[in-house]
Design an enzyme around this catalytic site. Structure first.
Site, PDB file in Angstrom:
ATOM      1  CG  ASN A  47      13.443  53.417  98.014  1.00 28.51           C
ATOM      2  OD1 ASN A  47      13.098  53.435  97.300  1.00 28.51           O
ATOM      3  ND2 ASN A  47      13.967  52.251  99.093  1.00 28.51           N
ATOM      4  CD  GLU A  49      17.679  51.938 100.657  1.00 29.29           C
ATOM      5  OE1 GLU A  49      18.791  51.074 100.668  1.00 29.29           O
ATOM      6  OE2 GLU A  49      16.078  51.637 101.004  1.00 29.29           O
ATOM      7  CB  CYS A  58       9.529  56.876 102.547  1.00 29.13           C
ATOM      8  SG  CYS A  58       9.752  56.044 103.282  1.00 29.13           S
ATOM      9  CD  GLU A  60       5.968  55.924 100.918  1.00 28.89           C
ATOM     10  OE1 GLU A  60       6.645  55.924 100.375  1.00 28.89           O
ATOM     11  OE2 GLU A  60       5.423  54.572 101.506  1.00 28.89           O
ATOM     12  CB  CYS A  91       6.827  54.008 106.955  1.00 34.92           C
ATOM     13  SG  CYS A  91       7.218  55.355 106.401  1.00 34.92           S
ATOM     14  CB  CYS A  94       5.059  57.696 104.252  1.00 32.06           C
ATOM     15  SG  CYS A  94       7.046  57.985 104.324  1.00 32.06           S
TER      16      CYS A  94
HETATM   17  N1  THU Z   1      10.388  52.485 102.666  1.00 32.41           N
HETATM   18  C1  THU Z   1       9.791  53.390 100.982  1.00 32.41           C
HETATM   19  O1  THU Z   1       9.958  53.844 100.385  1.00 32.41           O
HETATM   20  N2  THU Z   1       8.253  54.049 101.910  1.00 32.41           N
HETATM   21  C2  THU Z   1       8.150  53.567 102.632  1.00 32.41           C
HETATM   22  O2  THU Z   1       6.246  53.563 103.221  1.00 32.41           O
HETATM   23  C3  THU Z   1       8.191  51.999 103.182  1.00 32.41           C
HETATM   24  C4  THU Z   1       9.615  51.999 103.111  1.00 32.41           C
HETATM   25  C5  THU Z   1      11.813  52.276 101.629  1.00 32.41           C
HETATM   26  C6  THU Z   1      12.691  52.849 102.649  1.00 32.41           C
HETATM   27  C7  THU Z   1      14.392  51.851 102.438  1.00 32.41           C
HETATM   28  O3  THU Z   1      15.213  52.053 101.508  1.00 32.41           O
HETATM   29  C8  THU Z   1      13.311  50.242 101.836  1.00 32.41           C
HETATM   30  O4  THU Z   1      12.381  51.013 101.571  1.00 32.41           O
HETATM   31  C9  THU Z   1      14.019  49.602 103.463  1.00 32.41           C
HETATM   32  O5  THU Z   1      12.584  49.742 104.030  1.00 32.41           O
END
Ligand code: THU
Length: 139
Positions: A47, A49, A58, A60, A91, A94
């Site tokens: 991920n 940000e 994300c 994935e 999520c 994804c």
């Molecule tokens: N996140 C992911 O990388 N994958 C997911 O399926 C759920 C959330 C990340 C996004 C963000 O950087 C952090 O987790 C908190 O939500």
């Protein structure tokens, strides 16, 4: 989808390794993902940000887009690693992207504790998904 144990172990290793490269200063929630393409290759992502939080991508989707950018169009397995007590499922966004490239994909959610691993099919996680077929006649 049955995936050989050595392949799954390698996917988990790559997902954990990818999480170490996550850019997650706002959530402090690093995620790593590794996907197995139909070509047998593994692609990983973490991920990333942003100070404008909504621009976060994300792990994935990063991993899947790495695969697609290399010419892969079919994803067989998605492994998601989080350094948490419980395994975290993908999520909703994804799930939709997994559906595009791996509607029959096996999804494995893992942590540092092998006993809390969770496995799903995409159909379980996104029943009745909207997909490319629904655009038929409009393309
Ligand atoms: N996140 C992911 O990388 N994958 C997911 O399926 C759920 C959330 C990340 C996004 C963000 O950087 C952090 O987790 C908190 O939500």
């Amino acid at each position: 989808m049955t995936v050989p144990t050595p392949t799954l172990d390698e996917l988990k290793r790559r997902a954990r390794e990818a999480a170490a490269q996550a850019y997650a200063p706002y959530s402090s929630f690093p995620v790593g993902a590794a996907v197995l393409g139909s070509n047998g290759e593994i692609y990983a992502g973490a991920n990333v940000e942003n100070a404008s939080f909504g621009l976060t991508i994300c792990a994935e989707r990063n991993a899947i887009f790495q695969a697609v950018a290399q010419g892969v169009r079919r994803i067989e397995v998605v492994v998601i690693y989080t350094p948490t007590p419980a395994a975290a499922p993908p999520c909703g966004a994804c799930r939709q992207v997994i559906h595009e490239f791996g509607p029959d994909a096996l999804i494995v959610c893992c942590t540092d504790d092998a006993t809390v691993e969770r496995r799903y099919t995409l159909t379980e996680l996104l029943p009745g998904a909207f997909g490319p077929d629904h655009l038929a006649g409009r393309r």
